[in-house]
Design an enzyme around this catalytic site. Sequence first.
Site, mmCIF file in Angstrom:
data_model
loop_
_atom_site.group_PDB
_atom_site.id
_atom_site.type_symbol
_atom_site.label_atom_id
_atom_site.label_comp_id
_atom_site.label_asym_id
_atom_site.label_seq_id
_atom_site.Cartn_x
_atom_site.Cartn_y
_atom_site.Cartn_z
ATOM 1 N N GLU A 124 0.842 -1.201 0.000
ATOM 2 C CA GLU A 124 0.000 0.000 0.000
ATOM 3 C C GLU A 124 0.872 1.244 0.000
ATOM 4 O OE1 GLU A 124 -3.469 -0.311 2.549
ATOM 5 O OE2 GLU A 124 -3.019 1.673 3.334
ATOM 6 N N ASP A 126 0.197 5.386 0.489
ATOM 7 C CA ASP A 126 -0.897 6.248 0.956
ATOM 8 C C ASP A 126 -0.606 7.737 0.897
ATOM 9 O OD1 ASP A 126 -2.310 4.009 1.771
ATOM 10 O OD2 ASP A 126 -1.637 4.130 3.842
ATOM 11 N N GLU A 128 -3.041 10.610 2.674
ATOM 12 C CA GLU A 128 -4.262 10.889 3.433
ATOM 13 C C GLU A 128 -4.241 12.344 3.886
ATOM 14 O OE1 GLU A 128 -5.805 7.649 6.158
ATOM 15 O OE2 GLU A 128 -3.697 7.105 6.039
#
Length: 311
Positions: A124, A126, A128
Amino acid sequence: MPPKFPILSHFPINSPSSLKTYSMASSPSSLLGFVICTFCSVMAAFAANFYEEFDITWGNDRAKVLDKGQLLTLSLDKASGSGFKSKNEYLFGNIDMQLKLVPGNSAGTVTAYYLSSLGSTHDEIDFEFLGNLSGDPYILHTNLFSQGKGNREQQFYLWFDPTADFHTYSILWNPQNILFSVDGTPIRVFKNLEGKGVPYPKKQPMRIYSSLWNADDWATRGGLIKTDWSQAPFTASYRNYDASNACVWSSSGTSSCSSRSPSSINNNPWMKHELDSTSQARLKWVQKNYMIYNYCTDIKRFPEGLPPECA
Protein backbone atom coordinates in the site's frame (compact mmCIF):
# COMPACT_ATOMS: atom_id res chain seq x y z
CA MET A 1 -17.33 0.89 4.40
CA PRO A 2 -14.09 2.88 4.13
CA PRO A 3 -10.71 1.44 5.01
CA LYS A 4 -9.34 2.49 8.40
CA PHE A 5 -5.85 3.95 8.70
CA PRO A 6 -5.65 5.24 12.31
CA ILE A 7 -2.60 7.32 13.03
CA LEU A 8 -0.84 6.36 16.22
CA SER A 9 -1.64 8.04 19.51
CA HIS A 10 1.97 9.10 20.07
CA PHE A 11 1.97 11.37 17.02
CA PRO A 12 2.37 15.02 18.00
CA ILE A 13 -0.71 17.24 18.26
CA ASN A 14 0.65 20.11 16.23
CA SER A 15 -0.26 23.70 16.77
CA PRO A 16 -0.44 25.67 13.54
CA SER A 17 0.64 28.90 15.24
CA SER A 18 4.29 28.61 14.20
CA LEU A 19 3.60 27.29 10.69
CA LYS A 20 4.55 29.21 7.57
CA THR A 21 0.93 28.78 6.53
CA TYR A 22 0.51 28.58 2.76
CA SER A 23 3.63 30.69 2.36
CA MET A 24 5.99 30.44 -0.58
CA ALA A 25 8.47 32.88 0.96
CA SER A 26 11.13 30.28 1.71
CA SER A 27 10.68 28.38 -1.55
CA PRO A 28 12.44 28.66 -4.91
CA SER A 29 9.21 30.24 -6.17
CA SER A 30 10.07 30.75 -9.81
CA LEU A 31 11.03 27.09 -10.24
CA LEU A 32 7.94 25.86 -8.40
CA GLY A 33 5.71 28.15 -10.41
CA PHE A 34 7.12 26.78 -13.62
CA VAL A 35 6.67 23.19 -12.45
CA ILE A 36 3.05 23.81 -11.40
CA CYS A 37 2.14 25.45 -14.73
CA THR A 38 3.81 22.64 -16.64
CA PHE A 39 1.90 20.04 -14.64
CA CYS A 40 -1.43 21.79 -15.31
CA SER A 41 -0.82 21.68 -19.06
CA VAL A 42 0.36 18.07 -19.12
CA MET A 43 -2.45 16.84 -16.88
CA ALA A 44 -5.13 18.44 -19.04
CA ALA A 45 -3.66 16.80 -22.14
CA PHE A 46 -3.73 13.26 -20.71
CA ALA A 47 -6.79 13.39 -18.43
CA ALA A 48 -8.66 10.09 -18.30
CA ASN A 49 -12.42 9.63 -18.18
CA PHE A 50 -13.72 8.69 -14.74
CA TYR A 51 -16.59 6.66 -16.21
CA GLU A 52 -14.07 4.50 -18.05
CA GLU A 53 -11.38 4.25 -15.38
CA PHE A 54 -13.20 3.95 -12.03
CA ASP A 55 -16.06 2.25 -10.18
CA ILE A 56 -17.99 3.84 -7.32
CA THR A 57 -17.56 1.40 -4.42
CA TRP A 58 -19.72 2.85 -1.65
CA GLY A 59 -21.75 5.87 -0.64
CA ASN A 60 -24.42 5.63 -3.39
CA ASP A 61 -25.20 9.07 -4.83
CA ARG A 62 -22.69 10.75 -2.51
CA ALA A 63 -20.14 9.90 -5.19
CA LYS A 64 -20.81 11.62 -8.53
CA VAL A 65 -19.14 11.62 -11.94
CA LEU A 66 -19.76 14.94 -13.70
CA ASP A 67 -18.77 16.94 -16.80
CA LYS A 68 -18.96 13.95 -19.15
CA GLY A 69 -16.54 11.97 -17.01
CA GLN A 70 -13.96 14.72 -16.47
CA LEU A 71 -14.81 15.42 -12.81
CA LEU A 72 -15.56 13.19 -9.82
CA THR A 73 -16.79 14.34 -6.41
CA LEU A 74 -17.03 12.48 -3.10
CA SER A 75 -19.27 13.68 -0.29
CA LEU A 76 -19.65 12.90 3.40
CA ASP A 77 -22.68 13.46 5.59
CA LYS A 78 -23.62 12.12 9.02
CA ALA A 79 -25.07 8.95 7.50
CA SER A 80 -22.15 7.94 5.25
CA GLY A 81 -19.08 8.86 3.31
CA SER A 82 -18.21 7.61 -0.17
CA GLY A 83 -15.43 6.11 -2.24
CA PHE A 84 -14.21 4.73 -5.57
CA LYS A 85 -11.56 2.43 -6.99
CA SER A 86 -9.82 1.98 -10.33
CA LYS A 87 -11.00 -0.68 -12.74
CA ASN A 88 -7.37 -1.52 -13.51
CA GLU A 89 -4.66 -2.96 -11.32
CA TYR A 90 -1.10 -1.70 -11.75
CA LEU A 91 2.33 -3.16 -11.11
CA PHE A 92 4.56 -0.06 -11.20
CA GLY A 93 3.51 3.29 -12.57
CA ASN A 94 3.77 7.06 -12.60
CA ILE A 95 0.25 8.08 -11.56
CA ASP A 96 -1.19 11.58 -11.13
CA MET A 97 -4.47 12.87 -9.73
CA GLN A 98 -5.63 16.41 -9.13
CA LEU A 99 -7.62 16.97 -5.92
CA LYS A 100 -9.38 19.92 -4.36
CA LEU A 101 -10.00 19.18 -0.70
CA VAL A 102 -12.97 19.87 1.58
CA PRO A 103 -13.03 23.63 2.27
CA GLY A 104 -13.86 25.45 5.48
CA ASN A 105 -14.23 23.55 8.73
CA SER A 106 -13.12 20.07 7.65
CA ALA A 107 -12.14 18.90 11.15
CA GLY A 108 -12.73 15.19 11.69
CA THR A 109 -12.77 14.31 7.99
CA VAL A 110 -10.19 12.28 6.08
CA THR A 111 -9.75 12.25 2.32
CA ALA A 112 -7.70 9.17 1.41
CA TYR A 113 -6.06 8.58 -1.97
CA TYR A 114 -3.85 5.53 -2.27
CA LEU A 115 -2.64 2.42 -4.08
CA SER A 116 -3.33 -0.92 -2.43
CA SER A 117 -3.45 -4.66 -2.98
CA LEU A 118 -5.61 -6.94 -0.82
CA GLY A 119 -5.01 -9.41 1.99
CA SER A 120 -3.06 -9.59 5.25
CA THR A 121 0.27 -9.26 3.43
CA HIS A 122 -0.88 -6.43 1.19
CA ASP A 123 1.20 -3.58 -0.22
CA GLU A 124 0.00 0.00 0.00
CA ILE A 125 1.13 3.55 -0.82
CA ASP A 126 -0.90 6.25 0.96
CA PHE A 127 -1.80 9.90 0.69
CA GLU A 128 -4.26 10.89 3.43
CA PHE A 129 -5.47 14.43 4.02
CA LEU A 130 -6.52 15.13 7.61
CA GLY A 131 -9.06 17.93 7.90
CA ASN A 132 -8.86 20.84 10.32
CA LEU A 133 -10.72 23.86 11.65
CA SER A 134 -11.27 26.79 9.30
CA GLY A 135 -8.03 28.71 8.86
CA ASP A 136 -5.85 25.90 10.21
CA PRO A 137 -3.81 23.83 7.76
CA TYR A 138 -4.53 20.35 6.52
CA ILE A 139 -2.07 17.62 7.48
CA LEU A 140 -0.85 15.45 4.63
CA HIS A 141 -0.28 12.00 6.14
CA THR A 142 1.78 9.51 4.11
CA ASN A 143 2.44 5.85 4.80
CA LEU A 144 3.76 2.78 3.03
CA PHE A 145 3.05 -0.92 3.56
CA SER A 146 5.04 -3.82 2.16
CA GLN A 147 3.98 -7.42 2.72
CA GLY A 148 1.52 -6.24 5.35
CA LYS A 149 3.99 -4.17 7.35
CA GLY A 150 3.40 -0.44 7.63
CA ASN A 151 4.31 1.97 10.44
CA ARG A 152 6.28 4.18 8.04
CA GLU A 153 4.39 7.42 8.60
CA GLN A 154 5.58 10.85 7.55
CA GLN A 155 3.37 13.94 7.91
CA PHE A 156 3.55 17.34 6.25
CA TYR A 157 1.88 20.70 6.12
CA LEU A 158 1.46 22.11 2.61
CA TRP A 159 2.83 25.41 1.30
CA PHE A 160 -0.53 26.38 -0.25
CA ASP A 161 -4.24 26.18 0.51
CA PRO A 162 -5.32 22.76 -0.89
CA THR A 163 -9.00 23.76 -0.75
CA ALA A 164 -8.77 26.86 -2.96
CA ASP A 165 -7.90 25.07 -6.19
CA PHE A 166 -6.88 21.72 -7.66
CA HIS A 167 -3.35 20.45 -7.02
CA THR A 168 -1.56 17.42 -8.43
CA TYR A 169 -0.64 14.52 -6.13
CA SER A 170 1.63 11.94 -7.74
CA ILE A 171 3.02 8.51 -6.98
CA LEU A 172 5.98 7.28 -9.00
CA TRP A 173 6.51 3.58 -8.23
CA ASN A 174 9.26 1.69 -9.99
CA PRO A 175 11.64 -1.15 -9.01
CA GLN A 176 14.18 1.30 -7.55
CA ASN A 177 12.07 3.68 -5.46
CA ILE A 178 8.67 5.10 -4.58
CA LEU A 179 8.37 8.87 -4.91
CA PHE A 180 5.55 11.00 -3.44
CA SER A 181 5.19 14.40 -5.14
CA VAL A 182 2.92 17.44 -4.89
CA ASP A 183 2.64 19.66 -7.98
CA GLY A 184 5.84 18.08 -9.26
CA THR A 185 7.76 18.78 -6.04
CA PRO A 186 9.02 15.62 -4.31
CA ILE A 187 8.10 15.37 -0.64
CA ARG A 188 9.11 11.79 0.18
CA VAL A 189 11.15 8.94 -1.29
CA PHE A 190 11.24 5.29 -0.21
CA LYS A 191 14.13 3.38 -1.75
CA ASN A 192 14.35 -0.31 -2.53
CA LEU A 193 16.58 -1.58 0.27
CA GLU A 194 15.90 -5.27 -0.02
CA GLY A 195 19.65 -5.78 0.38
CA LYS A 196 19.20 -4.57 3.98
CA GLY A 197 16.26 -6.88 4.56
CA VAL A 198 13.58 -4.22 4.02
CA PRO A 199 10.58 -5.60 2.07
CA TYR A 200 9.76 -3.60 -1.06
CA PRO A 201 6.45 -3.56 -2.99
CA LYS A 202 7.24 -5.16 -6.33
CA LYS A 203 5.19 -8.34 -6.74
CA GLN A 204 1.57 -7.41 -5.90
CA PRO A 205 -0.49 -5.40 -8.40
CA MET A 206 -2.43 -2.57 -6.77
CA ARG A 207 -5.55 -0.57 -7.54
CA ILE A 208 -6.13 3.13 -6.96
CA TYR A 209 -8.62 3.80 -4.17
CA SER A 210 -10.04 6.98 -2.73
CA SER A 211 -12.55 7.74 0.00
CA LEU A 212 -13.95 10.57 2.08
CA TRP A 213 -15.01 9.51 5.55
CA ASN A 214 -15.48 10.55 9.17
CA ALA A 215 -12.55 9.84 11.50
CA ASP A 216 -13.14 12.35 14.26
CA ASP A 217 -11.94 9.87 16.88
CA TRP A 218 -8.34 10.53 15.73
CA ALA A 219 -7.99 12.69 12.61
CA THR A 220 -7.85 16.24 14.02
CA ARG A 221 -5.55 16.91 16.96
CA GLY A 222 -5.71 13.32 18.09
CA GLY A 223 -9.51 13.32 18.21
CA LEU A 224 -9.86 16.44 20.36
CA ILE A 225 -11.74 18.25 17.60
CA LYS A 226 -14.93 16.56 16.40
CA THR A 227 -16.77 16.80 13.10
CA ASP A 228 -19.24 19.69 12.94
CA TRP A 229 -22.16 18.06 11.12
CA SER A 230 -23.87 21.40 10.66
CA GLN A 231 -21.25 21.98 7.93
CA ALA A 232 -22.21 18.81 6.03
CA PRO A 233 -22.17 17.69 3.31
CA PHE A 234 -18.40 17.82 3.00
CA THR A 235 -17.15 17.47 -0.58
CA ALA A 236 -13.78 16.71 -2.20
CA SER A 237 -13.25 16.95 -5.96
CA TYR A 238 -11.04 15.03 -8.40
CA ARG A 239 -9.99 15.65 -12.00
CA ASN A 240 -7.19 14.99 -14.51
CA TYR A 241 -6.40 11.44 -13.47
CA ASP A 242 -3.45 10.20 -15.52
CA ALA A 243 -2.16 6.61 -15.45
CA SER A 244 -0.93 6.63 -19.04
CA ASN A 245 2.56 5.96 -17.67
CA ALA A 246 1.62 2.90 -15.65
CA CYS A 247 1.85 -0.85 -16.18
CA VAL A 248 -1.64 -2.37 -16.29
CA TRP A 249 -1.79 -5.87 -14.83
CA SER A 250 -4.18 -8.20 -16.63
CA SER A 251 -6.35 -10.94 -15.12
CA SER A 252 -4.16 -13.46 -16.96
CA GLY A 253 -1.12 -12.28 -15.00
CA THR A 254 0.64 -10.26 -17.69
CA SER A 255 1.80 -6.64 -17.71
CA SER A 256 1.28 -3.99 -20.36
CA CYS A 257 4.96 -3.18 -19.76
CA SER A 258 6.21 -6.61 -20.76
CA SER A 259 9.29 -6.77 -22.98
CA ARG A 260 7.13 -7.27 -26.09
CA SER A 261 4.97 -4.23 -25.43
CA PRO A 262 5.53 -0.70 -26.84
CA SER A 263 5.24 0.48 -23.22
CA SER A 264 7.95 -1.89 -22.01
CA ILE A 265 10.39 -1.01 -19.26
CA ASN A 266 13.07 -0.11 -21.79
CA ASN A 267 10.74 2.45 -23.41
CA ASN A 268 9.67 4.07 -20.12
CA PRO A 269 12.21 6.46 -18.55
CA TRP A 270 10.10 6.67 -15.38
CA MET A 271 10.82 2.96 -14.75
CA LYS A 272 14.43 3.89 -14.00
CA HIS A 273 13.80 7.34 -12.56
CA GLU A 274 15.62 8.45 -9.43
CA LEU A 275 15.99 11.93 -7.95
CA ASP A 276 18.58 14.18 -9.55
CA SER A 277 20.42 16.89 -7.60
CA THR A 278 17.77 19.53 -8.29
CA SER A 279 14.95 17.26 -7.12
CA GLN A 280 16.94 16.26 -4.04
CA ALA A 281 17.31 19.94 -3.14
CA ARG A 282 13.56 20.49 -3.47
CA LEU A 283 12.90 17.38 -1.36
CA LYS A 284 15.19 18.71 1.39
CA TRP A 285 13.43 22.09 1.24
CA VAL A 286 10.02 20.48 1.81
CA GLN A 287 11.26 18.22 4.59
CA LYS A 288 13.07 21.07 6.35
CA ASN A 289 10.18 23.53 6.20
CA TYR A 290 7.00 21.44 6.19
CA MET A 291 7.59 17.96 7.62
CA ILE A 292 5.98 17.68 11.06
CA TYR A 293 6.42 13.96 11.80
CA ASN A 294 8.96 11.39 10.63
CA TYR A 295 8.96 7.84 11.95
CA CYS A 296 12.68 7.68 11.17
CA THR A 297 13.43 10.18 13.96
CA ASP A 298 10.97 8.83 16.55
CA ILE A 299 13.41 7.19 18.94
CA LYS A 300 10.77 6.78 21.67
CA ARG A 301 8.61 4.76 19.32
CA PHE A 302 11.47 2.42 18.41
CA PRO A 303 13.44 1.98 21.67
CA GLU A 304 15.24 -1.08 20.29
CA GLY A 305 16.50 0.84 17.27
CA LEU A 306 15.09 2.65 14.25
CA PRO A 307 13.94 0.62 11.21
CA PRO A 308 16.83 -0.32 8.90
CA GLU A 309 15.65 1.95 6.07
CA CYS A 310 16.13 4.92 8.43
CA ALA A 311 19.90 4.41 8.71
